[in-house]
Design a protein around this motif. Structure first.
Motif, mmCIF file in Angstrom:
data_model
loop_
_atom_site.group_PDB
_atom_site.id
_atom_site.type_symbol
_atom_site.label_atom_id
_atom_site.label_comp_id
_atom_site.label_asym_id
_atom_site.label_seq_id
_atom_site.Cartn_x
_atom_site.Cartn_y
_atom_site.Cartn_z
ATOM 1 N N SER A 77 15.068 43.196 -40.074
ATOM 2 C CA SER A 77 15.021 42.952 -38.631
ATOM 3 C C SER A 77 16.356 42.416 -38.126
ATOM 4 N N ILE A 78 17.033 41.608 -38.950
ATOM 5 C CA ILE A 78 18.378 41.138 -38.610
ATOM 6 C C ILE A 78 19.385 42.270 -38.747
ATOM 7 N N TYR A 79 19.260 43.026 -39.818
ATOM 8 C CA TYR A 79 20.207 44.094 -40.158
ATOM 9 C C TYR A 79 20.404 45.076 -39.005
ATOM 10 N N TRP A 80 19.320 45.550 -38.401
ATOM 11 C CA TRP A 80 19.459 46.554 -37.340
ATOM 12 C C TRP A 80 20.269 46.017 -36.173
ATOM 13 N N HIS A 81 20.066 44.757 -35.829
ATOM 14 C CA HIS A 81 20.772 44.186 -34.676
ATOM 15 C C HIS A 81 22.183 43.727 -35.027
ATOM 16 N N ASN A 82 22.463 43.558 -36.313
ATOM 17 C CA ASN A 82 23.809 43.192 -36.748
ATOM 18 C C ASN A 82 24.801 44.338 -36.609
ATOM 19 N N MET A 83 24.307 45.548 -36.275
ATOM 20 C CA MET A 83 25.179 46.715 -36.227
ATOM 21 C C MET A 83 25.188 47.340 -34.835
ATOM 22 N N THR A 84 26.316 47.927 -34.475
ATOM 23 C CA THR A 84 26.459 48.656 -33.228
ATOM 24 C C THR A 84 27.556 49.698 -33.389
#
Length: 212
Positions: A77-84
């Motif tokens: 859940s953190i991983y997806w938002h850590n990326m852009t």
């Protein structure tokens, strides 16, 4: 009733190309992350049944299963938002993430030193695991952790704010067995705004482990 649910991705499957292919994002999120969510919910149901029947023969395995699946859910859940797709580079004060940049320098000496440590931690995990930048509330500093599976080898109470997934399912379709290449590429999509928000939130709870 399910306690945990699979979060939606904050972008479409192709948003992180060419660093991560759409096929990997779809498989990783829709299958692997979903499996951890189901595993955590299923384990909670089995623990509830054990309490109702006062039957504790399987409690050790169930507690291990809960730690594994819940930690997998949290880290992803953190991983997806850590990326852009607009990420990468170095956190800088002029981009509004000066507190994060200062914390990295204070904890690791320099951004390059931090980057080298997290890269090595993620790339050298034996088998499945993660490289993680975490806020440690007792010292008030940032630390790098090398996590085995999803839950092993971590300091109690530390809050993950940047996570690099080093499980094979995160990269194998695209990078084959070149885990190091994948970790190096990950730096091009780091969402420093998200990492800075997580640091601020972790610091707001910094006395949670201290005696009153």
């Amino acid at each position: 009733m399910s306690v945990y649910t699979l979060p939606e991705l904050p972008y479409d499957y192709a948003a992180l190309e060419p660093v991560i292919s759409p096929a990997i994002i779809e498989l990783h999120h829709d299958k692997h992350h979903a499996a951890y969510v189901k595993g955590a919910n299923d384990t909670l149901e089995q623990l509830a049944e054990a309490r109702d029947k006062d039957q504790w023969g399987a409690v050790t395995g169930l507690e291990k299963s809960l730690a594994f699946n819940l930690s997998g859910h949290i880290l992803h859940s953190i991983y997806w938002h850590n990326m852009t797709g607009d990420g990468g580079g170095e956190p800088l004060a002029e981009d509004g993430v000066g507190e994060l940049a200062d914390a990295i320098r204070e904890s690791f000496g320099s951004f390059s030193g931090f980057k080298a440590q997290l890269t090595k931690a993620a790339a050298t995990t034996q088998g499945s695991g993660w490289g993680v930048l975490a806020y440690e509330p007792l010292s008030g500093r940032l630390i790098v952790e090398q996590i085995y599976d999803h839950q092993g080898n971590v300091g109690q109470g530390s809050t993950p704010i940047l996570v690099f997934d080093a499980w094979e399912h995160a990269f194998y379709l695209q990078y084959k067995n070149q885990k190091v290449d994948f970790i190096e590429a990950m730096w091009r999509v780091v969402n420093w705004q998200d990492v800075a928000r997580r640091l601020a939130a972790a610091k707001a709870r910094e006395n949670v482990l201290l005696a009153p």
